[in-house]
Motif scaffolding. Structure first.
Motif, mmCIF file in Angstrom:
data_model
loop_
_atom_site.group_PDB
_atom_site.id
_atom_site.type_symbol
_atom_site.label_atom_id
_atom_site.label_comp_id
_atom_site.label_asym_id
_atom_site.label_seq_id
_atom_site.Cartn_x
_atom_site.Cartn_y
_atom_site.Cartn_z
ATOM 1 N N ALA A 191 30.380 38.780 41.238
ATOM 2 C CA ALA A 191 31.763 39.111 41.646
ATOM 3 C C ALA A 191 33.280 38.517 41.288
ATOM 4 O O ALA A 191 34.028 39.115 40.682
ATOM 5 C CB ALA A 191 31.764 39.953 42.158
ATOM 6 N N ASP A 192 32.757 37.327 41.170
ATOM 7 C CA ASP A 192 33.943 36.317 40.860
ATOM 8 C C ASP A 192 34.099 35.648 40.676
ATOM 9 O O ASP A 192 33.763 33.829 40.794
ATOM 10 C CB ASP A 192 34.255 36.165 42.770
ATOM 11 C CG ASP A 192 35.574 35.080 42.882
ATOM 12 O OD1 ASP A 192 36.428 35.254 41.779
ATOM 13 O OD2 ASP A 192 36.372 34.604 43.905
ATOM 14 N N SER B 296 27.695 38.183 45.081
ATOM 15 C CA SER B 296 28.954 38.195 45.280
ATOM 16 C C SER B 296 29.839 36.596 44.436
ATOM 17 O O SER B 296 30.546 37.010 43.624
ATOM 18 C CB SER B 296 29.963 38.302 46.829
ATOM 19 O OG SER B 296 29.043 36.542 46.714
ATOM 20 N N ARG C 189 34.200 39.840 36.848
ATOM 21 C CA ARG C 189 32.951 40.209 36.839
ATOM 22 C C ARG C 189 32.163 40.002 35.854
ATOM 23 O O ARG C 189 32.553 39.845 34.686
ATOM 24 C CB ARG C 189 32.443 41.558 37.607
ATOM 25 C CG ARG C 189 31.451 42.053 37.628
ATOM 26 C CD ARG C 189 31.482 44.080 38.833
ATOM 27 N NE ARG C 189 31.787 43.567 39.709
ATOM 28 C CZ ARG C 189 31.359 43.383 40.362
ATOM 29 N NH1 ARG C 189 29.974 42.661 40.343
ATOM 30 N NH2 ARG C 189 31.707 43.712 42.018
#
Length: 731
Positions: A548-549, A545, A201
């Motif tokens: 986060a990845d 997202s 992250r």
């Protein structure tokens, strides 16, 4: 009282032992091993022609074929053990006295005569590093066929071929301390550099810098490998490691020295051990240094130091080693700073969290050589714009020597990045090539041909009288690419005088007045039509997202942005939360819903559907590892929409979106193209281009005016004639 002589004799030995006792008490094997890790180390670099963009076999044919390959090396670094592993194969179906010569920087390094019909031409060459100049090493390949059937006035094609393979490899090495400036550090990066980020992250600032510098590397021909800094529980590759025996017994190093192919990290001290050993898993080639990454690195070294508290010498050696790690300097990383630092005896380029756009611009070819120090605070670094919005001179990008001699064939080439050609949102529309060609003894007129990315734009016969001559041609949008190669080829008939004279070359010059004319970019609904807009000030929209990845999504953003021609300097990153993205400029939306987009691709219920005007063109379910990208418009803004069906494809190879307006992507890139745009006449010359355009513009209003003037003159003539007749009757 004087001591007896026999008692004085052992006194120096006793004193020597006494003086050495404290030193022996302070020394420890672990401390000595850590001390030795502070020295410089050798750094090896290896590139293939495929890594430099030459992915296809190069074929040399004809009676005298030559080809040079330019291999980049750092300018101000003393390299050692440089060598070229040449890979090739020859095919000789015809009888001829055939020979192959390999030269390095103009000096022959290997020559052989070819007698068999087929064979391996591979050879290993040693490179004299003293001959390297201007940051390049030139590998020259010469293939000569002296056929007994050769006629002096006519050269027929030869069937003898030398194939140069893309896996031809250039290898060199240098000491880690030899790199002293950022410019050489960038050139000396490996073919697939590793970029270390804080973790899975990332903050928006760190993610923004990471994708920009990754895109800059991709556009420079290098594929970035993104890794997170090692954490407890991660698995690391330990093959090929050489851990000093004195350290193998320490808890932080014992697991790494167990001989396993992979090792799962048990605690933070083992992460510190990876840093001390200079493991690529913990150091990399580039670092995006944000606060979390700095904290993790310091915590790992603190944990390692805690394990060494019982060994004062080892603790002192670790503290000394830590002080030499300029990547962890006490002053931190000021805003917009880029630093050439040391981490684990390896040279690394460290970027501040907000320095991505500035670094991408500064490391471009135009400005890179300005970075002659180890530290740079870059407030602004953008592509230099042309002084005129309508005229650009290709000679400003250098290219090959514009003065050259031509016997039968010769050419001048220059490479122009699309970001520079469309720096102000305009697009090349026409080109005028100015040449001066000297006359030759032959009577045949030479022919000049203009190629743009291997597409023929125009050609004409030249007068060849030594005076400037101009060739005009249109530049259609479909020939544009991320990097544009302009080639001006000259072909003239050699003069033999009935085999009584040896043919001689004659000079040709490409003049500096050669110019490109640009016009306002008009999106035509295709990928190519969007290239200049993507190279200007686009928006890149990603979902939350993605942050986060980061390890999985950063390579995806880099690969798609490179394929679309996005500028790493001028683009704006938009992190979209809930709701649809509303673009304000040309855009690239990755897995983000776009408000009001007229997209034809829909991904729903496990189906990939491509809609036509009346019915779907394609409706397929059950696909895996597939995605699609298409041209769409939203609120008057054109852009690209990227969607994924099922598992995200790897997109392992670089590609360019240069066909149609829709592409279906697999692991290897585009697998299907479609063109449903209205640009049916995109390859036809527009009405406002060409050498007659100016006349058409004048005639568009000139013809009616002239016709009205003639009609008025005729009317006046009739009136005058009638008045004259009336006057004659009255008289």
């Amino acid at each position: 009282m004087r001591l007896p002589h026999r008692l004085l004799r052992p006194l120096p030995l006793v004193l020597g032992v006494g003086l050495l006792a404290p030193v022996a008490a302070l020394a420890s094997p672990a401390g000595d091993a850590l001390q030795r890790l502070q020295g410089e180390t050798w750094v090896t670099r290896s590139f293939t022609l495929a890594d430099l963009g030459i992915t296809r076999t190069v074929l040399l044919t004809g009676f005298d074929a030559k080809q040079e390959f330019y291999l980049p090396v750092p300018r101000r670094v003393a390299i050692a053990d440089a060598g070229i592993d040449f890979r090739g194969r020859y095919y000789k179906p015809e009888e001829a006295r055939t020979s192959m010569t390999l030269a390095v920087n103009g000096r022959p390094g290997y020559a052989t005569r070819v007698d068999t019909a087929e064979g391996d031409a591979s050879q290993t060459l040693k490179v004299d590093t003293r001959t390297i100049v201007d940051g390049f090493l030139r590998l020259g390949v010469s293939w000569i066929n002296n056929s007994p059937e050769r006629i002096c006035a006519y050269e027929r094609p030869s069937g003898n071929v030398l194939a140069v393979e893309p896996d031809t490899r250039f290898t060199y090495r240098f000491t880690s301390g030899a790199l002293t400036d950022l410019a050489d550090a960038w050139v000396a990066l490996p073919a697939r550099p590793t970029m270390i980020v804080a973790g899975k992250r990332l903050s928006k600032g760190a993610y923004d810098s990471a994708w920009r510098i990754g895109l800059a590397m991709e556009q420079a021909g290098r594929q970035i490998n993104v890794r997170s800094f090692p954490a407890v529980g991660d698995s690391v590759d330990t093959q090929g490691w050489q851990i000093p025996p004195a350290l193998a017994g320490l808890p932080a190093f014992s697991g790494l020295a167990a001989g396993e192919a992979r090792h799962q990290i048990r605690d933070a001290a083992e992460v510190g051990a990876l840093m001390v050993l200079g493991s690529g898993a913990a150091t990399g080639d580039l670092l995006v240094m944000d606060a979390p990454l700095r904290q993790q690195m310091n915590a790992a070294l603190d944990a390692l130091a805690a394990q060494l508290n019982g060994d004062a010498d080892a603790a002192r050696a670790l503290s000394d080693w830590r002080g030499r790690q300029t990547a962890l300097a006490a002053d931190g990383m000021p805003s917009h700073m880029v630093r050439l630092a040391t981490l684990g005896a390896r040279p690394v380029i460290v970027l501040a969290e907000d320095a991505g756009a500035q670094a991408a611009g500064a490391f471009a070819d135009a400005w890179r050589n300005v970075l002659i120090g180890r530290n740079a605070v870059i407030d602004k670094a953008d592509q230099a714009e042309a002084t005129s919005r309508t005229v650009i001179h290709p000679t400003q990008w250098g290219g090959t020597n514009p003065n050259f001699d031509v016997l039968a064939k010769g050419d001048w080439t220059v490479t122009m990045p699309l970001a520079a050609l469309s720096a102000d949102g305009r697009l090349p529309t026409d080109i005028a090539v100015d040449l001066a060609v000297s006359p030759s003894a032959g009577r045949s007129a030479p022919v000049a041909t203009i190629y743009w990315n291997d597409t023929l734009l125009g050609a004409r016969r030249l007068n060849a009288d030594g005076h400037p001559e101009r060739i005009d041609a249109r530049v259609p949008s479909y020939v544009l690419g991320l990097n544009n190669v302009l080639r001006v080829a000259i072909q003239r008939q050699p003069y033999y005088d009935g085999c009584n004279e040896a043919p001689q070359p004659y000079p040709v010059q490409v003049l500096r007045t050669t110019a490109l004319r640009t016009g306002d970019a008009k999106p035509d609904g295709t990928f190519v039509g969007l290239l200049p807009l993507m190279a200007y000030h686009p928006q890149v929209a990603v979902p939350e997202s993605y942050l986060a990845d980061a390890i999985a999504t950063l390579p995806r953003v880099v690969r798609i942005a490179a394929a679309a021609g996005v500028s790493p300097v001028r683009a704006e990153l938009v992190v979209q939360g809930q709701g649809a993205f509303n673009p304000a400029r040309p855009f690239l939306a990755l897995q983000v819903p776009v408000d009001g987009a007229n997209a034809r691709v829909s991904v729903k219920d496990g189906h990939l559907r491509i809609n036509g005007k009346q019915s779907p063109w394609l409706d397929v379910g059950g696909l895996s590892q597939a995605s699609a990208i298409e041209v769409a418009s939203s609120h008057g803004q054109y852009g690209l929409v990227y969607q994924v069906l099922g598992t995200q494809p790897a997109l392992g190879k670089p590609f360019v979106l240069n066909r149609g307006d829709l592409a279906v992507l697999g692991d290897e890139g585009p697998v299907a193209w479609s063109d449903g745009s209205t640009a049916a006449n995109s390859d036809a010359a527009p009405e406002d281009s060409g050498f007659l355009a100016e006349w058409r513009r004048h005639l568009s209003w000139g013809v009616p005016v002239i016709a009205f003037a003639l009609l008025a003159l005729l009317l006046l003539f009739v009136i005058a004639h009638r008045l004259k007749r009336r006057h004659d009757r009255n008289k």
